[in-house]
Design a protein around this motif. Structure first.
Motif, PDB file in Angstrom:
ATOM      1  N   LYS A   3      29.366  29.935  35.660  1.00  0.00           N
ATOM      2  CA  LYS A   3      30.343  29.634  36.708  1.00  0.00           C
ATOM      3  C   LYS A   3      29.664  29.030  37.927  1.00  0.00           C
ATOM      4  O   LYS A   3      30.145  28.074  38.523  1.00  0.00           O
ATOM      5  CB  LYS A   3      31.086  30.913  37.098  1.00  0.00           C
ATOM      6  N   PRO A  92      39.758  29.147  35.271  1.00  0.00           N
ATOM      7  CA  PRO A  92      40.404  30.098  34.353  1.00  0.00           C
ATOM      8  C   PRO A  92      41.372  29.453  33.362  1.00  0.00           C
ATOM      9  O   PRO A  92      41.765  30.086  32.379  1.00  0.00           O
ATOM     10  CB  PRO A  92      41.149  31.048  35.304  1.00  0.00           C
ATOM     11  N   TYR A  93      41.757  28.215  33.615  1.00  0.00           N
ATOM     12  CA  TYR A  93      42.733  27.536  32.762  1.00  0.00           C
ATOM     13  C   TYR A  93      42.079  26.645  31.704  1.00  0.00           C
ATOM     14  O   TYR A  93      42.741  26.181  30.776  1.00  0.00           O
ATOM     15  CB  TYR A  93      43.672  26.668  33.610  1.00  0.00           C
ATOM     16  N   LYS A 220      48.813  31.380  31.238  1.00  0.00           N
ATOM     17  CA  LYS A 220      48.214  30.199  31.862  1.00  0.00           C
ATOM     18  C   LYS A 220      48.697  28.920  31.173  1.00  0.00           C
ATOM     19  O   LYS A 220      48.913  27.889  31.813  1.00  0.00           O
ATOM     20  CB  LYS A 220      46.692  30.304  31.834  1.00  0.00           C
TER      21      LYS A 220
END
Length: 500
Positions: A3, A92-93, A220
């Motif tokens: 990340k 996150p998607y 999502k």
């Protein structure tokens, strides 16, 4: 750790104190440079291959591309556009979006493989069957491409997008040209397309550190779909409009006529298409960042419209006046029947480039349905007119209908863009009228010169240069007497570019 690496990559190209306008201009330069380089390679490939292959060969390849584009269009998720428009962190998607794209890729590949015989029968072209089946592998290559490259567009990192896209262009050029010299048939185009997509897929994992995983989060996915469904609707309508003419030409007028028509469309629309490509790629993420600042959004829209019309009218004038010369010099006399279609379609490309300035505005402010509604109007015009025009005037009639449909829908696009940005109508009209006058003068001047000089490559270059110089000279007069401010806009853009 992954990340942190991804975040650092996103921010590397954003310099301290850098304004959004500077990033937009810098990104525009990268995108425009990419498209110029790509089209130079594409033009060189086109000239080489068109000398060896026949219009029938191009028609066969066109059928395969058409069917692949049909399936691709009717299964669009709109996830990429949703990720670009979305505020905040999109990481996150990403895995869910990538997983859906891969599943979609396998489904499309299977469908394409099994419908190939029926498509070949429909167009009465049995040679198209294996081409359609093999070309399906390009869908899988696109599906497995690293979803992390979406950051290049979202964060206006088009210097990395340049490398990513150009790799595929080079692979396509090298493989297609080598294959056509050896095979001398349509398979050269197929192998070139596959090589380009394979190169992009491979490089996407080298140029961006994000590593997607198969994972599906329904919440999502549904969130992305709530925006993407309007992109799907608009994409389907655009496809029916832009590819429906190809289907009709191929079925009613034959494969050779389709080859002529697709070549005419490519020559007449490629330059203005490149302008619209730059607009969409750069201004959509830029407008998205300005969606809550109406004055800045309006100012950006008007500047983009001014620059777009300025370039588009020059390009349109040159293509209209020099289409026959270009064709006979670079492609050969066998392609001359397409000239009337080229000269009509170039105006369709001009109007489309103007309409393209509005589309990113609609998507950026969260109203993609506006684009969808006006594409419906465009489709209605196409459906009502294309069959009788095609039967009476062939590809020239089809080209006329394409122009009329774009012209009618562009009225709606422009009206809605003016309404959303609260732009003054007088300013909007001024931005379009002045380069229109300039372009008309250039066309008349070139056509006049053509009556006194012959046709040859040096005459072609001379006429092109004279046309550009005339356009620039008239621009100076428009700036001086009508406060056009085109030179100021160009100067400001160049000053920003020089700082980088």
């Amino acid at each position: 750790m992954r990340k942190l690496n991804t975040k650092r990559t996103i921010n590397d190209s954003i310099k301290p104190g850098e304004k959004l306008s500077q990033r937009v201009i810098r990104s525009g330069v990268w995108v425009f440079s990419l498209r110029v380089v790509q089209q130079l390679f594409n033009l060189a490939r086109l000239v080489i291959i068109a000398r060896i292959l026949t219009p029938h060969d191009f028609g066969l390849f066109g059928i395969a591309l058409l069917i692949m584009a049909t399936l691709d269009t009717f299964s669009q998720t709109g996830f990429r556009q949703a990720l670009i428009q979305k505020k905040g962190d999109i990481k996150p998607y990403l895995d869910s979006a990538w997983t859906v794209l891969i599943l979609r890729g396998f489904v499309l590949f299977a469908i394409l493989y099994f419908i190939a015989p029926h498509v070949a029968m429909f167009f009465e072209a049995p040679e198209a069957k294996p081409i359609i089946q093999v070309i399906g592998f390009s869908i899988l290559l696109q599906a497995f491409t690293n979803i992390g490259v979406i950051y290049f567009q979202k964060e206006l990192e088009f210097n990395k997008q340049f490398v990513y896209q150009l790799t595929g262009t080079l692979a396509d050029f090298i493989v297609a040209v080598s294959a056509v010299l050896i095979l001398k048939n349509v398979w050269a185009l197929v192998f070139g397309l596959l090589a380009g997509n394979a190169a992009r897929c491979f490089v996407s994992y080298i140029i961006h550190p994000y590593r997607p995983h198969l994972s599906l989060n329904w919440n999502k996915t549904k969130e992305l779909w709530s925006y993407g469904k309007w992109i799907l609707g608009s994409t389907i309508l655009v496809f029916l409009i832009t590819q429906g003419d190809d289907i009709l030409v191929g079925k009613l007028l034959g494969i050779t006529a389709l080859g002529f028509y697709q070549m005419a469309y490519r020559i007449s629309n490629t330059p203005t298409t490149e302008i619209t490509h730059v607009i969409s790629r750069v201004m959509f993420p830029a407008y998205s960042k300005l969606q809550d600042n109406l004055p800045k959004l309006r100012e950006a829209y008007l500047k983009v419209l001014q620059l777009t019309t300025y370039l588009s009218f020059l390009i349109t004038g040159l293509i209209f006046a020099l289409a026959s010369d270009f064709t006979i010099i670079f492609l050969g006399e066998k392609w001359m029947p397409m000239i009337p279609a080229v000269q009509i379609l170039v105006f369709a490309g001009l109007v489309r480039s103007i309409a393209a300035t509005a589309g990113p505005v609609f998507r950026a402010v969260g109203k993609p349905k506006i684009d969808t509604k006006w594409q419906i109007v465009r489709l209605i015009v196409m459906v009502a007119l294309i069959y009788p025009f095609a039967m009476k005037w062939g590809i020239t009639g089809v080209s006329t209908v394409v122009f009329l449909s774009i012209f009618v829908s562009n009225i709606g696009f422009s009206f809605m863009a003016i309404r959303i940005t609260k732009c003054e109508v007088e300013k909007f009209i001024k931005v379009i009228i002045l380069p229109l006058i300039n372009g008309i003068v250039v066309v008349l001047f070139i056509l006049g010169l053509k009556t006194v000089i012959g046709i040859g490559i040096w005459e072609f270059v001379t006429l092109s240069c004279v046309g550009v110089l005339t356009y620039l000279s008239i621009t100076y007069l428009l700036d001086k007497f009508f406060n056009y401010k085109m030179q100021l806009l160009i100067r400001q853009s160049l000053q920003t570019i020089k700082t980088y």
